[in-house]
Design a protein around this motif. Structure first.
Motif, PDB file in Angstrom:
ATOM      1  N   UNK A 154      -2.229  -9.863   2.925  1.00 51.44           N
ATOM      2  CA  UNK A 154      -1.007  -9.987   2.132  1.00 51.44           C
ATOM      3  C   UNK A 154      -0.290 -11.263   2.553  1.00 51.44           C
ATOM      4  N   UNK A 155       0.042 -12.108   1.584  1.00 50.27           N
ATOM      5  CA  UNK A 155       0.880 -13.281   1.808  1.00 50.27           C
ATOM      6  C   UNK A 155       2.287 -12.901   1.345  1.00 50.27           C
ATOM      7  N   UNK A 156       3.114 -12.503   2.299  1.00 49.35           N
ATOM      8  CA  UNK A 156       4.446 -12.015   1.946  1.00 49.35           C
ATOM      9  C   UNK A 156       5.316 -13.109   1.349  1.00 49.35           C
ATOM     10  N   UNK A 157       5.119 -14.355   1.786  1.00 44.75           N
ATOM     11  CA  UNK A 157       5.920 -15.460   1.257  1.00 44.75           C
ATOM     12  C   UNK A 157       5.637 -15.678  -0.227  1.00 44.75           C
ATOM     13  N   UNK A 158       4.362 -15.550  -0.614  1.00 47.16           N
ATOM     14  CA  UNK A 158       3.972 -15.767  -2.005  1.00 47.16           C
ATOM     15  C   UNK A 158       4.034 -14.494  -2.842  1.00 47.16           C
ATOM     16  N   UNK A 159       4.341 -13.368  -2.206  1.00 46.23           N
ATOM     17  CA  UNK A 159       4.377 -12.061  -2.873  1.00 46.23           C
ATOM     18  C   UNK A 159       3.057 -11.759  -3.580  1.00 46.23           C
ATOM     19  N   UNK A 160       1.975 -11.965  -2.837  1.00 47.72           N
ATOM     20  CA  UNK A 160       0.663 -11.673  -3.388  1.00 47.72           C
ATOM     21  C   UNK A 160      -0.249 -11.146  -2.286  1.00 47.72           C
ATOM     22  N   UNK A 161      -1.297 -10.478  -2.671  1.00 46.93           N
ATOM     23  CA  UNK A 161      -2.241  -9.963  -1.686  1.00 46.93           C
ATOM     24  C   UNK A 161      -3.355  -9.206  -2.370  1.00 46.93           C
TER      25      UNK A 161
END
Length: 330
Positions: free
Chosen positions: A273-280
């Motif tokens: 999960x890339x929390x900064x990009x809000x994707x995963x």
């Protein structure tokens, strides 16, 4: 933090993460900041590991030795008896379908490195949702073809797999019926956390080729409701429907009676999960090896319906395992 043997890392989709900064069991961290590796066991133990350095790179390598002789938590007679028990439960209206699994174990050399196994899987059995993770007390090499949850902002996608054969000609009407049942379950699970009217099925029972076999794959999409995040997604949908059964609660209770050992990371969730990009993207933890207590473990299973033949279902578990065990054995 250190394993005392090799530095921690996570590798997925051509990206290498190093520099372990934080480990938590709180899924709310996945909505905070940074890049996280995620491993959730089938039993629900969550490990979220944040890494400082994330960059494109080849898969790290390491020493690997072929494991010793494999043993199974369920031998063929016990597995076939379990299939008959599930069929009886279906006849009684307890479940419509249940995914019966077994765990294989083999001793491994003390210097065997999960990075070495992950590199061999990447070369010998490439998979769309492969991931290798080495953390304190946790070493997993996953070659999963199945997407549990992908997220881009509020948009969520799941791609459940049900139906397996060596070729498309091996797929039976039972496989399609099983797939449709699980799609309904996934729709209902996502509906608990989705905005009203946003759940849809753009792809149903599509045939996909994978190394050594074919699968029936469907696609379910939704948009999560405002205020919902990873904790709500996991609470609504875990464990994945394709590795439990329908109705899910009844299937879970039945499988707990039939399976003699925990599944661990197998049939859980493994991803990033890339929390900064809000994707995963989290894979269903199938085609997955993990190290535990000096052993290499690997799970395999099959979805059981009223139309299941116990011998055929046993052979399906062998088919799913065969190529992966060959790669692990060099």
């Amino acid at each position: 933090m250190s394993t005392g043997r090799a530095p921690e890392f996570a590798y997925a989709g051509g990206v290498l993460a190093t520099g372990l900064a934080d480990v938590t069991t709180d899924p709310a961290a996945l909505d905070s900041r940074g890049w996280w590796a995620v491993v959730v066991t089938y039993e629900g133990k969550i490990t979220c590991a944040r890494f400082e350095h994330v960059r494109p790179a080849p898969h790290p390598d390491g020493p690997w030795r072929p494991p010793g002789a494999w043993t199974s938590s369920l031998d063929e007679p016990a597995y076939r008896a379990g299939v008959e028990t599930i069929r009886a439960a279906i006849a009684d209206g307890v479940v419509y379908q249940a995914n019966l699994c077994r765990v294989l174990s083999a001793p491994i050399a003390p210097d065997a490195d999960i990075a070495g196994l992950g590199a061999r899987l990447a070369a010998g059995n490439p998979a769309p949702h492969a991931m290798t993770v080495r953390l304190p007390g946790l070493a997993v090499a996953c070659a999963s073809p199945e997407l549990y949850l992908a997220r881009e902002g509020a948009a969520v996608t799941s791609r459940p797999i049900k139906g397996t054969g060596r070729t498309a000609r091996d797929l039976l009407p039972k496989d399609r019926a099983e797939n449709v049942m699980i799609v309904d379950l996934v729709r209902n699970d996502l509906g608990r956390v989705a905005g009203t009217g946003t759940v849809r099925v753009p792809g149903l029972c599509e045939i996909e080729d994978h190394p050594g076999l074919v699968h029936l794959v469907s696609t379910v999409e939704a948009r999560i409701a405002p205020g919902a995040g990873w904790p709500e997604l996991l609470a609504a949908t875990f464990p994945p429907g394709s590795v439990t059964g329908a109705p899910k609660a009844s299937a879970l209770a039945l499988l707990e009676e039939l399976e003699p050992v925990p599944r661990g990371p197998y049939c859980g969730a493994i991803g990033w999960v890339d929390a900064d990009a809000r994707r995963g993207a989290l894979a269903v933890g199938i085609r997955t090896f993990w190290q535990e207590d000096g052993l290499l473990r690997f799970g395999t299973g099959a979805g059981i319906t009223w139309g299941s033949d116990p011998r055929r279902e046993w052979h399906e578990t062998e088919l799913k395992a065969a190529r992966l065990l060959e790669v692990a054995s060099g």
